[in-house]
Scaffold this active site. Structure first.
Site, PDB file in Angstrom:
ATOM      1  N   SER A   1       0.846  -1.189   0.000  1.00  0.00           N
ATOM      2  CA  SER A   1       0.000   0.000   0.000  1.00  0.00           C
ATOM      3  C   SER A   1       0.889   1.249   0.000  1.00  0.00           C
ATOM      4  O   SER A   1       1.695   1.412  -0.917  1.00  0.00           O
ATOM      5  CB  SER A   1      -0.958  -0.032   1.193  1.00  0.00           C
ATOM      6  OG  SER A   1      -1.973   0.922   1.046  1.00  0.00           O
TER       7      SER A   1
ATOM      8  N   ASP B   1      -8.837  -4.610  -6.619  1.00  0.00           N
ATOM      9  CA  ASP B   1      -8.567  -3.649  -5.550  1.00  0.00           C
ATOM     10  C   ASP B   1      -9.454  -2.419  -5.729  1.00  0.00           C
ATOM     11  O   ASP B   1      -9.276  -1.647  -6.668  1.00  0.00           O
ATOM     12  CB  ASP B   1      -7.087  -3.255  -5.581  1.00  0.00           C
ATOM     13  CG  ASP B   1      -6.625  -2.549  -4.318  1.00  0.00           C
ATOM     14  OD1 ASP B   1      -7.460  -1.888  -3.680  1.00  0.00           O
ATOM     15  OD2 ASP B   1      -5.428  -2.660  -3.987  1.00  0.00           O
TER      16      ASP B   1
ATOM     17  N   HIS C   1      -7.541  -5.168  -1.885  1.00  0.00           N
ATOM     18  CA  HIS C   1      -6.291  -4.583  -1.383  1.00  0.00           C
ATOM     19  C   HIS C   1      -5.544  -5.519  -0.434  1.00  0.00           C
ATOM     20  O   HIS C   1      -4.331  -5.411  -0.280  1.00  0.00           O
ATOM     21  CB  HIS C   1      -6.591  -3.251  -0.686  1.00  0.00           C
ATOM     22  CG  HIS C   1      -5.404  -2.365  -0.523  1.00  0.00           C
ATOM     23  ND1 HIS C   1      -4.568  -2.021  -1.571  1.00  0.00           N
ATOM     24  CD2 HIS C   1      -4.891  -1.739   0.571  1.00  0.00           C
ATOM     25  CE1 HIS C   1      -3.609  -1.224  -1.131  1.00  0.00           C
ATOM     26  NE2 HIS C   1      -3.775  -1.052   0.163  1.00  0.00           N
TER      27      HIS C   1
END
Length: 771
Positions: free
Chosen positions: A618, A695, A730
């Site tokens: 991330s 995602d 994610h």
């Protein structure tokens, strides 16, 4: 049953743990090494904790839990007496029950079942109201089809506010009244849209009953004009892929695009009259409402914490419910950085019976450090309750009878949390734990703050004890994690230590280091940096460190990596100046700090300077990209998981908080994006990019654009490796994606450790390709 089982607390009173904890992480007493299966496939050694649902409508110290037979049981921790509230065989929908909420007077239970997850916090479900005396239950809506988004008891009376298909309803003793009728794909009432759920409220609801239950404040979100992003799902949870992907269309405002507009409305529960509150602190297109709180014991005053679009201006607006008149009672200029939405406003009323002013408590960092303040409800200068070069991290409970605030802070060190109380009448501060010993504490207080479960979260094996606020001696142990203590005796665990790394600029960086079991300073070890590094975040803490993949790469005899986690400038809990330094220039100082730390590590005699890797997920993936882009030569391997590659691709409310708008910071956006490729070409061990195609947070677009940039600029296939995870979000877990990801990462680390400095290369990497 699917809802959490809150097991019966131990009855026997103990004064202390059988095994006292130490102020450092355990290293084990044996010789076994952690394996991949024990750390990744299934975390075999995991401490447990227990939570309770404290009850406000019973004697202080009462809580509800699900007993081993599945029945709902109420126990009082003072008397150790328990009684069955709902027998297991009388629970509506049986094993499909997902969660429950007890009416404040214990007369009814609200059940959720047949739930379907939506985003990070939100889900859809069917709801049932069950009478405790008769055990009969009725659906909240007769025609419900797992489509109710949220439901909540009023604190007084037999009323439930709920949201279905983005419209607000009120249930009064079985009678349902529809409050709004324009809810739909572009209009949300009482629940947040995607961006408010993810970036502002951090929850699935946007409605708040007044303390006396006579009013309901709720937010509405209008997404008209907000651009749509489409996420394609190629498998759509099917065994055989459909001919056409299923498409999820999300209203997702990116940088400088149209944001949802927000309004605050007040519902009179008795008359069903709705008034829109005049929150005009900023223009409607420049307004974010971050928090709503009732500043009253009844329903006279409600407040909204309003921010401008880029969240560096803040105004607290108080609304008189009778006149619907709004007044700004507090304002703040945060243009030296940004203002965090801490969701910490708590009403306490007058401090003395003779006081004309009532007060609320909030956390503010306007002194440069986050501290507790008393704010007058009528407006005026705040009164500090705490001060110093450290930060209050959260308010846990307020005891209005004793006039005490219970809170956690970093007073001993920024990597630690200790529990304190402060009197808001005398300002006296009292530690509830030994704050001279390194530890990470938290606590859960009963409804009237008379009792609390104290949780020791690390660095040693966690445990929990029950206390009364009148005594410093535990009533009993709740969880001792004796099983974990016994398990780790057989292992040689990585040795975790903490230190501060001085920067040339004068600041220091917190570092968490893992050394392989059996470490010898006479050997050379590869090192892996594992940053997150995002604004206000913190990875380096003295919590118990899970025995996960990071522990595995230090333990496996074929890997034996030292790991460093470095909290760079911009991260949290070290003061406003430290975190605000990255404003308008994400990726610059963060990358400089990681590179500087790697250069210092390379000078350590037992570090193999030819094998220094960095892996982030991330924001950590973005940071890894920026580190490689710098072409410093400090790192020899990069693994980039689910990264942002260009802040224009990410959502507006997160990005503009730190970067401001594109029109006012075009150069900053260009510098913060990953644009240069030489560093990727020159990293000796190459790099790997991983991303889930499903995602919905950090879109696959980021990695797709990054790979296109690198390929288009001639990065060789020896250096560039990429892996897409079909339909994974994610977190990357769909269809075994998580285990595959860590196997792939372990393989890259093994290859890097064994990489020779002279690499055999195919001919196309030795000369330029001809057109």
């Amino acid at each position: 049953m699917k809802y959490s089982k809150l097991l019966l607390l131990l009855v026997s009173v103990v004064q202390a743990l059988d095994v006292p904890r130490k102020p450092h992480a355990p290293t084990g007493e044996g010789s076994k090494r952690l394996t991949f299966n024990e750390t990744v496939v299934k975390q075999a050694i995991t401490p447990t904790s227990r939570s309770v649902q404290w009850l406000s409508g019973a004697e202080d110290g009462s809580y509800v839990y699900a007993a081993e037979d599945g029945s709902l049981t109420i126990e009082n921790i003072v008397t150790n007496e328990s009684r069955t509230l709902i027998p297991a065989d009388k629970i509506p929908t049986g094993k499909e029950a997902f969660n429950y909420w007890i009416h404040p007077d214990l007369s009814s239970v609200l059940w959720a079942s047949n739930h379907t997850k939506q985003y990070r916090h939100s889900f859809f479900a069917d709801y049932y109201v069950q009478d405790v005396e008769s055990l009969k239950s009725v659906p909240l809506m007769p025609d419900q089809e797992g489509d109710i988004q949220y439901a909540q008891w009023s604190p007084v009376g037999n009323t439930i506010a709920f949201v279905r298909e983005n419209d607000l309803y009120v249930w009064d003793n079985g009678t349902v009244t529809r409050i709004t009728d324009d809810g739909g794909p572009d209009m949300f009432h009482g629940v947040p849209d995607w961006i408010y759920e993810e970036e502002i409220l951090g929850d699935r609801y946007a409605l708040w009953f007044s303390p006396d239950g006579e009013y309901l404040a709720y937010l509405s979100f209008n997404e008209t004009g907000v651009p749509t992003y489409t996420v394609q799902y190629y498998m759509d949870n099917q065994e055989i892929a459909p001919a056409y992907p299923w498409e999820l269309k999300i209203r997702y405002p990116k940088v400088s695009q149209t944001n949802p507009t927000v309004t605050l409305s007040l519902l009179n529960i008795a008359s069903k009259e709705v008034k829109q509150a005049p929150i005009d602190a900023f223009e409607s297109t420049d307004l974010i409402i971050g928090e709503v709180a009732w500043l009253t014991d009844t329903h006279t005053t409600v407040a909204a914490k309003a921010f401008n679009r880029v969240q560096d201006q803040q105004k607290v607006v108080a609304v008189d419910t009778a006149s619907n008149k709004a007044t700004v009672i507090s304002d703040r200029d945060g243009t030296d950085g940004w203002l965090d939405n801490l969701l910490s406003m708590k009403y306490i009323g007058p401090i003395k019976p003779s006081d004309k002013d009532a007060y609320y408590i909030d956390i503010s960092d306007h002194s440069g450090w986050a501290h507790l303040y008393l704010f007058p409800v009528s407006g005026g200068e705040p009164i500090p309750l705490t001060k110093g070069d450290w930060e209050v991290t959260s308010i846990l409970s307020i005891d209005q009878e004793r006039q005490l605030v219970y809170y956690l802070s970093t007073q001993h060190h920024s990597t630690e949390r200790h529990l304190y109380s402060v009197s808001y009448s005398t300002f006296a501060v009292t530690p509830l734990v030994d704050d001279t010993v390194a530890a990470y504490w938290s606590a859960s207080f009963s409804a009237n703050s008379g009792y609390y479960i104290l949780t020791y979260g690390g660095p040693d094996v966690p445990y929990q004890e029950l206390y009364t606020t009148n005594s410093t001696k535990p009533l009993r142990t709740i969880t001792d994690n004796a099983k974990v203590l016994e398990q780790i005796k057989d292992y040689a665990l990585p040795n975790i230590t903490y230190f501060e790394l001085p920067l040339p600029s004068g600041e220091t960086l917190n570092v968490m280091q893992r050394l392989p079991p059996g470490f010898s300073p006479d050997k050379k070890y590869p090192i892996l940096f594992t940053p997150y590094g995002g604004p206000g975040a913190q990875e380096v803490t003295k919590r118990w460190q899970a025995l996960n993949f990071k522990a595995y790469v230090a333990s496996d005899s074929e890997l034996e990596y030292v790991t460093w986690t470095v909290d760079n400038r911009g991260t949290g809990f070290k003061g406003r100046k430290f975190r605000s330094a990255v404003t308008r220039q994400l990726g610059l100082l963060e990358a400089e700090d990681q590179i500087y730390a790697a250069q210092q590590a390379a000078n350590i005699p037992w570090i193999d300077a030819d094998h220094i890797g960095i892996w982030g997920w991330s924001f950590g993936g973005y940071l890894t990209s920026k580190v490689l882009e710098k072409d410093s030569g400090a790192f020899t391997l990069g693994v980039i998981t689910a990264p942002v590659s260009d802040w224009r691709f990410y959502d507006s409310m997160y990005t503009e908080r730190y970067m401001k708008t594109l029109s006012t910071n075009e150069e900053g956006y260009e510098t913060s994006a990953v644009r240069k490729t030489d560093g990727f070409k020159n990293v000796e061990g190459g790099f790997l990019i991983q991303h889930g195609t499903g995602d919905d947070n950090v879109h696959f677009q980021n990695s797709a654009a990054l790979v296109d940039l690198l390929m288009g600029d001639g990065v060789s296939p020896e250096k560039l490796h990429s892996q897409w995870f079909t339909d994974s979000d994610h977190g990357i877990s769909y269809h075994g994606g998580g285990v595959f990801l860590y196997k792939q990462l372990a393989r890259k680390l093994y290859q890097e450790k064994n990489r020779q400095t002279q690499v055999l290369m195919h001919q196309w990497t030795k000369k330029d390709l001809e057109e």
